[in-house]
Design a protein around this motif. Structure first.
Motif, short mmCIF file in Angstrom:
data_model
loop_
_atom_site.label_atom_id
_atom_site.label_comp_id
_atom_site.label_asym_id
_atom_site.label_seq_id
_atom_site.Cartn_x
_atom_site.Cartn_y
_atom_site.Cartn_z
N LEU A 4 -59.52 -88.07 66.03
CA LEU A 4 -58.75 -87.13 65.22
C LEU A 4 -59.00 -87.48 63.76
CD1 LEU A 4 -55.35 -87.32 67.16
CD2 LEU A 4 -57.12 -85.58 67.39
N GLU A 6 -58.08 -86.35 59.91
CA GLU A 6 -57.26 -85.53 59.01
C GLU A 6 -57.92 -85.38 57.64
OE1 GLU A 6 -54.17 -88.33 61.11
OE2 GLU A 6 -56.14 -88.53 60.19
N CYS A 22 -56.80 -81.12 60.73
CA CYS A 22 -57.11 -82.21 61.65
C CYS A 22 -58.12 -81.69 62.67
CB CYS A 22 -55.85 -82.69 62.36
SG CYS A 22 -56.14 -83.85 63.71
N TRP A 36 -47.93 -83.13 64.12
CA TRP A 36 -48.00 -83.80 62.83
C TRP A 36 -46.80 -84.73 62.69
CZ3 TRP A 36 -52.14 -83.79 59.77
CH2 TRP A 36 -53.06 -82.74 59.86
N THR A 78 -59.28 -77.39 65.64
CA THR A 78 -58.66 -77.82 64.40
C THR A 78 -57.18 -77.46 64.37
OG1 THR A 78 -60.76 -77.58 63.22
CG2 THR A 78 -58.76 -77.68 61.88
N TYR A 95 -49.89 -87.99 59.67
CA TYR A 95 -50.77 -88.29 60.78
C TYR A 95 -50.84 -87.12 61.74
CZ TYR A 95 -50.18 -93.13 59.28
OH TYR A 95 -50.14 -94.30 58.56
N CYS A 96 -52.03 -86.86 62.21
CA CYS A 96 -52.27 -85.92 63.30
C CYS A 96 -52.22 -86.69 64.61
CB CYS A 96 -53.65 -85.29 63.09
SG CYS A 96 -54.25 -84.26 64.41
N GLY A 116 -54.66 -89.98 64.44
CA GLY A 116 -55.65 -90.08 63.38
C GLY A 116 -55.31 -91.21 62.43
N THR A 119 -53.49 -89.05 56.26
CA THR A 119 -53.87 -88.54 54.93
C THR A 119 -52.61 -88.58 54.06
OG1 THR A 119 -54.94 -86.71 53.74
CG2 THR A 119 -53.49 -86.11 55.58
#
Length: 124
Positions: A4, A6, A22, A36, A78, A95-96, A116, A119
């Motif tokens: 994953l 992001e 993501c 998320w 996505t 975070y994803c 992931g 970000t």
């Protein structure tokens, strides 16, 4: 190997907007949940929004209802998070996550096994 990735984080002034993306790869099931989450310094990671890949309904934390929208593009694998009317309390690492399918893809941390790297979103 599930991956994953992001993107889309950044710095924005209060009242502004950002869209997180993501891209998911490596998961073989046809239906699953995606979500998320966010974690601010010194705080627990909390669920923000969740959605199923079967076009089920989305679920949101009360703190973001009416401001954030989770969506997905299955053809591109996505996941998105459109964030509007941001405020400083939204500052966090986002975070994803991906988890096994359930009828209601609630953004509950224990239900998601893949994550992931995150970000950063900073609102001033």
């Amino acid at each position: 190997h599930v991956q994953l990735v992001e993107s889309g984080g950044g710095s924005v002034q209060a009242g502004g907007s950002l869209r997180l993306s993501c891209v998911a790869s490596g998961y073989t099931a046809s239906s699953y949940c995606m979500g998320w989450f966010r974690q601010a310094p010194g705080k627990e990671r909390e669920g923000v929004a969740g959605i199923g890949t079967d076009a089920g309904s989305a679920h949101y934390a009360d703190s973001v209802k009416g401001r954030f929208t989770i969506s997905q593009d299955s053809a591109k694998n996505t996941l998105y998070l459109q964030m509007n009317n941001l405020n400083p309390e939204d500052t966090a690492m986002y975070y994803c996550a991906l988890g096994s399918y359930s009828r209601a893809c609630l953004p509950i941390r224990a239900r998601f096994g893949y994550w992931g790297q995150g970000t950063q979103v900073t609102v001033s």
